[in-house]
Design a protein around this motif. Structure first.
Motif, PDB file in Angstrom:
ATOM      1  N   THR A 151      -0.348  40.587 -31.254  1.00  0.00           N
ATOM      2  CA  THR A 151      -0.788  39.426 -30.491  1.00  0.00           C
ATOM      3  C   THR A 151      -0.491  38.149 -31.254  1.00  0.00           C
ATOM      4  OG1 THR A 151      -3.028  39.672 -31.405  1.00  0.00           O
ATOM      5  CG2 THR A 151      -2.607  40.641 -29.234  1.00  0.00           C
ATOM      6  N   PHE A 152      -0.209  37.113 -30.499  1.00  0.00           N
ATOM      7  CA  PHE A 152       0.008  35.786 -31.078  1.00  0.00           C
ATOM      8  C   PHE A 152      -1.363  35.145 -31.347  1.00  0.00           C
ATOM      9  CE2 PHE A 152       0.684  31.244 -30.974  1.00  0.00           C
ATOM     10  CZ  PHE A 152       1.889  31.073 -31.620  1.00  0.00           C
ATOM     11  N   PRO A 153      -1.604  34.574 -32.536  1.00  0.00           N
ATOM     12  CA  PRO A 153      -0.625  34.328 -33.592  1.00  0.00           C
ATOM     13  C   PRO A 153      -0.646  35.346 -34.722  1.00  0.00           C
ATOM     14  CG  PRO A 153      -2.545  32.978 -33.976  1.00  0.00           C
ATOM     15  CD  PRO A 153      -2.838  33.795 -32.754  1.00  0.00           C
ATOM     16  N   ALA A 154      -1.488  36.386 -34.658  1.00  0.00           N
ATOM     17  CA  ALA A 154      -1.611  37.342 -35.764  1.00  0.00           C
ATOM     18  C   ALA A 154      -0.549  38.421 -35.636  1.00  0.00           C
ATOM     19  CB  ALA A 154      -3.010  37.960 -35.759  1.00  0.00           C
ATOM     20  N   ASP A 157       1.823  39.493 -38.092  1.00  0.00           N
ATOM     21  CA  ASP A 157       2.365  40.103 -39.294  1.00  0.00           C
ATOM     22  C   ASP A 157       2.438  41.618 -39.130  1.00  0.00           C
ATOM     23  OD1 ASP A 157       2.479  37.609 -40.417  1.00  0.00           O
ATOM     24  OD2 ASP A 157       0.485  37.759 -41.323  1.00  0.00           O
ATOM     25  N   PRO A 158       3.375  42.286 -39.818  1.00  0.00           N
ATOM     26  CA  PRO A 158       3.546  43.741 -39.649  1.00  0.00           C
ATOM     27  C   PRO A 158       2.276  44.562 -39.830  1.00  0.00           C
ATOM     28  CG  PRO A 158       5.410  42.833 -40.829  1.00  0.00           C
ATOM     29  CD  PRO A 158       4.427  41.716 -40.668  1.00  0.00           C
ATOM     30  N   GLU A 159       1.347  44.100 -40.664  1.00  0.00           N
ATOM     31  CA  GLU A 159       0.119  44.883 -40.841  1.00  0.00           C
ATOM     32  C   GLU A 159      -0.736  44.904 -39.582  1.00  0.00           C
ATOM     33  OE1 GLU A 159      -0.461  40.966 -43.235  1.00  0.00           O
ATOM     34  OE2 GLU A 159       1.141  42.433 -42.858  1.00  0.00           O
ATOM     35  N   ASN A 160      -0.427  44.003 -38.634  1.00  0.00           N
ATOM     36  CA  ASN A 160      -1.167  43.976 -37.365  1.00  0.00           C
ATOM     37  C   ASN A 160      -0.436  44.686 -36.230  1.00  0.00           C
ATOM     38  OD1 ASN A 160      -3.314  42.390 -38.446  1.00  0.00           O
ATOM     39  ND2 ASN A 160      -2.038  40.565 -38.257  1.00  0.00           N
ATOM     40  N   TRP A 161       0.700  45.288 -36.532  1.00  0.00           N
ATOM     41  CA  TRP A 161       1.459  45.970 -35.493  1.00  0.00           C
ATOM     42  C   TRP A 161       0.814  47.306 -35.144  1.00  0.00           C
ATOM     43  CZ3 TRP A 161       7.224  45.407 -37.469  1.00  0.00           C
ATOM     44  CH2 TRP A 161       7.574  44.053 -37.457  1.00  0.00           C
ATOM     45  N   VAL A 162       0.855  47.640 -33.868  1.00  0.00           N
ATOM     46  CA  VAL A 162       0.350  48.922 -33.376  1.00  0.00           C
ATOM     47  C   VAL A 162       1.485  49.640 -32.654  1.00  0.00           C
ATOM     48  CG1 VAL A 162      -1.290  50.059 -31.832  1.00  0.00           C
ATOM     49  CG2 VAL A 162      -1.985  48.003 -33.110  1.00  0.00           C
ATOM     50  N   ASP A 163       1.729  50.881 -33.010  1.00  0.00           N
ATOM     51  CA  ASP A 163       2.808  51.642 -32.374  1.00  0.00           C
ATOM     52  C   ASP A 163       2.536  51.828 -30.880  1.00  0.00           C
ATOM     53  OD1 ASP A 163       4.186  51.866 -34.701  1.00  0.00           O
ATOM     54  OD2 ASP A 163       4.129  54.048 -34.818  1.00  0.00           O
ATOM     55  N   VAL A 164       3.562  51.570 -30.073  1.00  0.00           N
ATOM     56  CA  VAL A 164       3.526  51.853 -28.644  1.00  0.00           C
ATOM     57  C   VAL A 164       4.423  53.046 -28.335  1.00  0.00           C
ATOM     58  CG1 VAL A 164       4.024  50.955 -26.333  1.00  0.00           C
ATOM     59  CG2 VAL A 164       3.020  49.452 -28.063  1.00  0.00           C
ATOM     60  N   ILE A 165       5.636  52.989 -28.834  1.00  0.00           N
ATOM     61  CA  ILE A 165       6.555  54.138 -28.767  1.00  0.00           C
ATOM     62  C   ILE A 165       6.932  54.455 -30.209  1.00  0.00           C
ATOM     63  CG2 ILE A 165       8.721  55.051 -27.869  1.00  0.00           C
ATOM     64  CD1 ILE A 165       8.593  53.005 -25.637  1.00  0.00           C
ATOM     65  N   PRO A 166       6.328  55.472 -30.813  1.00  0.00           N
ATOM     66  CA  PRO A 166       6.571  55.773 -32.221  1.00  0.00           C
ATOM     67  C   PRO A 166       8.006  56.240 -32.470  1.00  0.00           C
ATOM     68  CG  PRO A 166       4.579  56.854 -31.412  1.00  0.00           C
ATOM     69  CD  PRO A 166       5.326  56.356 -30.217  1.00  0.00           C
TER      70      PRO A 166
END
Length: 727
Positions: free
Chosen positions: A338-341, A343-352
């Motif tokens: 989500t914008f603005p956070a 950074d990669p540590e905030n990414w969640v897999d949707v299609i692994p």
């Protein structure tokens, strides 16, 4: 931006019985070749204490009258030789005859109109037509844009179009003589009248509209010193052009001294809310930045910096953002944040990530995941939460394109092809998952007569490498079949099955066509790519050599009947292979190749290739490695090289023709055998994109004629037979 049509090919067979060319004929023929005397100078470079001669450095000056005279003299020799091949004209005539069928691309809607690309048969460039959506059809469509009117010889091509969201305005690029430098013309899409001045000096750029006020584009400063076709272009910049203002007032948005990057692209998301920037130093890895356009004076926010991974935004919905990345996932995955956070540590897999390489498209509120499994495609439909809804049934093993569109589309059009399946367009209902045939190819070809199969062979270090071999059913595996081995092996490029007019010509002569999926490509993800880069580049050549040895061992062909072919990085592949294993093949066809590995990074955008190749300036170790395989520097006297026809274009500013010029001069100076060492230089042509149909046909006819003739055929192997279209 809409892409051009999926182009299908033709099948032909040609008449004349097969006879072998006597050895004395070959020798007398070659003896008549009188190559131009290529001047040598005393240029020497010092690399970490090693002195390297470069006697043909003067051929790097494409503006020199001496270079121009050399090109003319070489072409006189090459075309003089080609004209003596008895069936060259017949090949061209049959190609021309069978190429002449209507080719139509998939439709796409912009504003009130439906557009499509069409070629009546032999037009040099595709024409863009349109009709009023819901009122007209393809039969009563009007011409919207005809690139055949741009230049009398067809050498000026369309380089892409971009419409505003409401379809009222269109900006399109043109390329002159095949150059990567483009001009941009803006028109009122309804009246087709030009708006404002033509933009110039645009290069490696998309066009992305911000509302109806203007668009973003990328370019380099035009070289001040040296030729615009050869001088280094190193600092990319993203600009915003406001309608009906001079280009000199365009706003620098990203890049320049404050953010020096070699490649920069920018686009507005479909919802108009964000400007997304991709910035890279080479062909591998990119940084990603984003900026809110609905907030005055908003600054760019970094999503990811550094060049260790590749990523791009595939969809936005409010503050939610979906990204395709290979960060910590060499085969690719889809994540959301989500914008603005962001950074990669905030990414969640949707299609692994899976064990297969992923490409992703979006349309109609869905994601379409195209997986490459042993160089063949499978496609799956997912919702935005990553739930797989269905596998899309394809006609068979092959390649697809077109699984993308607008977020509110109800249907999309995709293409399917293979080495024996002519490119065919299907219409797909996104809600129901139903596919229906939209347009079949009109090519005169019967796929039931051919076979295309995949094999796995072992390379020098034990690596298993896939290869697809295509041939006419019923051929005898007795080692006598003329065989063309094609490869690329670099820059994460994957070679998936495709149908080609020219290849079918070869097959109907009893020829075998083989494509090897070498390391350096992207068929098995980033690990496969990296295994063919830098100081592992020799793996690529070893894979290609092993492919040739497999074809010979399995009796598809013999060294006397084997030709190798490839272009650009594939031209390097062919030239390195022929200098390392000249005994393996009878014919070598290096096209627009990177052949001087010590100086490639000195020209145009060549420095951006350093992550695949390394440069001779990096270290003594890297220099020695490049020097050890650089084709230009490994031509030796007293070696029986295969018959060679180097091909290039005089306007190639991607891989400058000096590579080919110097390599051909070196071959002609050092080779003393009976085989031809030719260079065929297409004038008013570039690296390949936008090449007119008539030039394509003649060049393909020349390649097949040269190959067969130097395999010993004084006439074509098989009689011409008419086939009917199968589908």
């Amino acid at each position: 931006m809409k892409k051009g049509p999926w182009i299908t090919g033709l099948a032909i067979a040609l008449s004349v019985a097969c006879t072998e060319k006597p050895k004395e004929k070959e020798e007398s023929m070659s003896a008549e070749l009188n190559y131009p005397e290529t001047r040598k100078d005393s240029t020497v470079d010092d690399y970490f204490g090693t002195q390297v001669m470069d006697p043909y450095r003067w051929l790097e000056d494409d503006r020199s009258p001496e270079t121009e005279a050399w090109v003319k003299a070489e072409n006189e020799v090459s075309f003089g030789y080609l004209e003596t091949i008895p069936y060259r004209d017949e090949l061209k005539e049959k190609l021309t005859e069978l190429w002449n069928y209507e080719k139509v691309g998939a439709p796409f809607e912009e504003g009130d109109y439906t557009y499509f690309y069409k070629n009546n048969g032999l037009q040099n460039q595709y024409v863009i037509y349109r009709f009023k959506t819901g009122e007209g059809n393809m039969d009563n469509a009007e011409v919207f844009l005809d690139p055949n009117t741009f230049a009398a010889d067809g050498s000026t091509s369309l380089g892409g179009m971009s419409f505003t969201k409401d379809g009222s305005l269109c900006a399109y690029q043109i390329s002159e003589g095949g150059s990567d430098w483009r001009k941009v013309i803006i028109i009122d899409a309804v009246s087709k009248e030009q708006i404002g001045d033509t933009l110039v000096d645009v290069k490696f750029s998309g066009l992305s509209w911000r509302g109806n006020e203007g668009f973003y584009y990328s370019s380099y400063d035009k070289p001040v010193n040296g030729s615009q076709l050869t001088a280094m272009t190193d600092m990319h910049k993203l600009y915003f052009h406001r309608l009906e203002t001079p280009q000199s007032e365009d706003e620098l948005v990203f890049g320049g001294d404050a953010m020096k990057r070699r490649y920069i692209s920018g686009y507005v998301t479909e919802d108009g809310k964000y400007l997304v920037i991709s910035a890279a130093e080479s062909t591998t890895g990119n940084e990603l930045y984003i900026k809110r356009l609905d907030m005055p004076n908003a600054a760019f926010k970094s999503i990811i910096t550094g060049f260790d991974s590749e990523q791009g935004i595939i969809h936005t919905d409010g503050d939610m953002i979906w990204i395709k990345t290979n960060l910590n996932a060499p085969n690719g995955r889809v994540v959301k944040t989500t914008f603005p956070a962001m950074d990669p540590e905030n990414w969640v897999d949707v299609i692994p990530e899976t064990e297969n390489v992923l490409e992703i498209g979006s349309a109609g509120g869905k994601f379409f995941a195209t997986y490459m499994i042993d160089a063949v495609h499978k496609v799956y439909q997912y919702n935005v939460d990553g739930q797989m809804e269905r596998e899309i049934e394809l006609p068979g093993p092959g390649s697809v394109g077109g699984f993308g569109g607008k977020w509110d589309d109800k249907e999309l059009y995709y293409s399917f092809t293979s080495y024996i399946y002519p490119g065919t367009t299907f219409k797909y209902n996104i809600e129901s998952g139903a596919s229906e045939l939209y347009r079949k190819s009109a090519v005169n070809f019967d796929p039931e007569l051919y076979e295309s199969k995949q094999v796995f062979y072992t390379s020098k270090d034990g690596t298993k490498v896939p290869m697809i071999i295509t041939y006419k059913k019923g051929i005898q595996l007795d080692g006598t079949n003329p065989t063309m081995l094609y490869g690329y092996g670099g820059f994460n490029v994957s070679l998936t099955p495709y149908f080609s007019t020219s290849n079918i010509v070869w097959l109907q002569q009893g020829g075998v066509y083989a494509v090897a999926n070498l390391r350096g490509g992207g068929e098995y993800g980033e690990k496969w790519h990296e295994a063919g880069t830098l100081m592992k580049k020799q793996n690529v050549f070893d894979d290609f050599i092993a492919a040739g040895e497999y074809l010979i061992a399995q009796k598809y062909t013999s060294s006397e009947k084997l030709a190798i072919s490839g272009g650009s990085n594939g031209g390097l592949l062919v030239a390195a292979t022929m200098t390392q294993r000249p005994d393996l093949m009878a014919v070598a066809l290096p096209a627009v190749g990177v052949l001087d590995m010590l100086r490639y990074h000195k020209f145009t955008a060549g420095a951006g290739w350093h992550t695949d190749y390394g440069t001779a300036d990096d270290s003594q170790e890297m220099f020695q490695y490049l020097y050890g395989y650089s084709p230009l520097h490994n031509v030796k006297e007293g070696v029986e090289y295969p018959a060679t026809m180097v091909t290039t274009g005089d306007h190639d500013d991607r891989v400058v023709p000096a590579h080919s010029f110097k390599f051909a001069a070196e071959l002609q100076a050092k080779y003393s055998g009976s085989r031809p060492m030719l260079i065929r230089i297409e004038t008013n042509a570039g690296h390949g994109a936008g090449k007119p149909t008539d030039k394509i046909i003649q060049e393909q006819a020349d390649k097949w004629a040269f190959s067969l003739y130097n395999m010993g055929y004084m006439s074509l192997p098989h009689p011409y037979s008419t086939e009917t279209a199968a589908h």
